[in-house]
Design a protein around this motif. Sequence first.
Motif, short mmCIF file in Angstrom:
data_model
loop_
_atom_site.label_atom_id
_atom_site.label_comp_id
_atom_site.label_asym_id
_atom_site.label_seq_id
_atom_site.Cartn_x
_atom_site.Cartn_y
_atom_site.Cartn_z
N ILE A 123 -51.09 -109.14 5.61
CA ILE A 123 -51.71 -110.30 4.96
C ILE A 123 -53.13 -110.20 4.98
N SER A 124 -53.80 -110.39 3.99
CA SER A 124 -55.52 -110.20 4.05
C SER A 124 -55.90 -111.35 4.59
N PRO A 125 -56.89 -111.38 5.41
CA PRO A 125 -57.72 -112.45 5.90
C PRO A 125 -57.63 -113.50 4.96
N SER A 126 -58.28 -113.02 3.75
CA SER A 126 -58.78 -114.33 2.56
C SER A 126 -57.32 -115.04 2.23
N LEU A 127 -56.20 -114.24 2.19
CA LEU A 127 -55.05 -114.90 1.51
C LEU A 127 -54.48 -115.80 2.78
N ALA A 128 -54.71 -115.21 4.20
CA ALA A 128 -54.20 -115.96 5.28
C ALA A 128 -54.75 -117.26 5.59
N VAL A 129 -56.13 -117.29 5.23
CA VAL A 129 -57.09 -118.44 5.35
C VAL A 129 -56.68 -119.57 4.30
N GLU A 130 -56.56 -119.07 3.16
CA GLU A 130 -56.39 -119.82 1.85
C GLU A 130 -55.03 -120.67 2.02
N ILE A 151 -47.70 -117.49 10.62
CA ILE A 151 -48.05 -116.55 9.65
C ILE A 151 -47.79 -115.15 10.10
N ASN A 152 -46.95 -114.69 8.97
CA ASN A 152 -46.56 -113.11 9.22
C ASN A 152 -47.62 -112.30 8.92
N SER A 153 -48.30 -111.90 9.88
CA SER A 153 -49.68 -111.24 9.71
C SER A 153 -49.48 -109.73 9.24
N THR A 154 -48.23 -109.35 9.56
CA THR A 154 -47.90 -107.84 9.12
C THR A 154 -46.52 -107.75 9.11
N GLN A 155 -46.08 -107.38 7.90
CA GLN A 155 -44.61 -107.16 7.79
C GLN A 155 -44.55 -105.48 7.99
N THR A 156 -44.79 -105.03 9.05
CA THR A 156 -44.68 -103.75 9.62
C THR A 156 -44.71 -103.54 11.10
N CYS A 157 -44.14 -102.77 11.80
CA CYS A 157 -44.04 -102.72 13.27
C CYS A 157 -44.12 -101.32 13.69
N ASN A 158 -44.87 -101.02 14.83
CA ASN A 158 -44.79 -99.73 15.40
C ASN A 158 -43.25 -99.27 16.22
N LEU A 159 -42.41 -100.54 16.53
CA LEU A 159 -41.32 -100.17 17.25
C LEU A 159 -40.14 -100.00 16.19
N GLY A 160 -39.19 -99.42 16.87
CA GLY A 160 -37.90 -99.40 16.03
C GLY A 160 -36.93 -99.90 16.96
N CYS A 161 -36.69 -101.19 17.32
CA CYS A 161 -35.78 -101.84 18.13
C CYS A 161 -34.43 -101.99 17.44
N LYS A 162 -33.42 -101.69 18.12
CA LYS A 162 -32.04 -101.20 17.80
C LYS A 162 -31.37 -102.67 17.22
N TYR A 163 -31.97 -103.79 17.68
CA TYR A 163 -31.06 -105.09 17.24
C TYR A 163 -32.14 -105.81 16.25
N ALA A 201 -36.69 -126.00 10.85
CA ALA A 201 -36.76 -125.06 9.61
C ALA A 201 -36.63 -126.07 8.58
N GLY A 202 -37.69 -125.75 7.54
CA GLY A 202 -37.83 -126.68 6.34
C GLY A 202 -38.18 -128.31 6.39
N VAL A 203 -38.24 -128.68 7.54
CA VAL A 203 -38.55 -129.99 7.90
C VAL A 203 -40.35 -130.01 8.45
N THR A 204 -40.40 -129.61 9.74
CA THR A 204 -41.68 -129.73 10.27
C THR A 204 -41.92 -128.16 10.52
N ASN A 205 -41.32 -127.18 10.10
CA ASN A 205 -41.72 -125.77 10.27
C ASN A 205 -41.95 -125.02 8.84
N LEU A 206 -43.01 -124.32 8.72
CA LEU A 206 -43.32 -123.72 7.53
C LEU A 206 -43.73 -122.10 8.11
N ALA A 207 -43.19 -121.23 7.01
CA ALA A 207 -43.63 -120.01 7.38
C ALA A 207 -44.33 -119.29 6.36
N ILE A 208 -45.27 -118.61 6.48
CA ILE A 208 -46.10 -117.92 5.39
C ILE A 208 -45.81 -116.21 5.46
#
Length: 362
Positions: A34-41, A7-19, A257-264
Amino acid sequence: MLSRLTINSTQTCNLGCKYCYAAGGDYGGPAIRISPSLAVEKLRQAAECHSIIKLVQFIGGEPLLNLSAMQAVAEEAVALYEKGVLHERPAISAITNLTILSDEHLRLFQNYQFHLVVSLDGPSLVHNELRPTKQGKGSFDDIVLNLQRIRECRIAFDIECTYTYRHLESGLSIIDILKYLNEYDPGQIDVVVVSTAPGDQLGFNEYGRWRDAVRLQLDALNFSLDELEYGRIVPYGLLIETLGQIRAPGTDNFCPAGVTNLAIASDGDLYQCNMFTNNPRYKTSIEANDEVITKSQITECRKCWARPWCRSCVGNMEIRSPGDPHPYLQHCETLRGAISIVAQRLPGALESALQTVSQTIA
């Protein structure tokens, strides 16, 4: 069954890693949480389709920036198990830079037995160069302080170092990194050679460089086995992974990936792996039954003696060859070398596995 639900809880970061493969944390899209309600849904939908979810893992960006969503999902995961929707209680994890850590985070981790994967690229000089804040300041001191806090709270953690050509230029081998990180007493140390597009100066893509990367990893594997002979444990991820591959040969898939792995994703969209966020080619459904790429589709793989044991990250393949993911020689030579070393030094580890996969090899 899902082996992992990220679950990608936040697509933002406080670091600026070079790689950073995630383009600074937002994966080339809007910086959202992601909002708590959407994550739970989304968790409920996944549980209704997959009665077993082995691991729920928070990723980012930096997932700890969205404590409320993490709290809501952890509570719901337990509730779904207690109601019988999930037949097993999922393990819960987070991959974090650990630069922020409140008392509320600590309580959450303790209450739900979180297992953390902490990013630390070695001693302060090289770490601060590679993993600065977005304002250009070093992040090392905050991470080390917070590592001490989670150790005091008995929260389980691993450490992951992304090994770059800058490490090698600084005189730091992978053995040096293992020795240094082992002082923090993590459960496992993963030293992952950076995946970059061709021409990137932090990577090992050129022939001479990728040979260096293979040698450094195999030297570290021998080092960890040497230490084991003396009764000292250096929990090097490559050794642990190689032993796991030998004992449980894989399938025709490179990775789950795509078989037993799912990403939100943070907007609720579904992908075959979090590394593919915002890449429409890898969008999927809640059923997660798509094969990304298989070994039988690659001529070189069909002929490779190590094929039964091969597991590789398709996300890394995509980074190195966008739109045409395929295995790369650095991975292949490291895998074959690691299996050969373990076979020579721990011959008993291969005996039962050879019987299991003899038909596949033939």
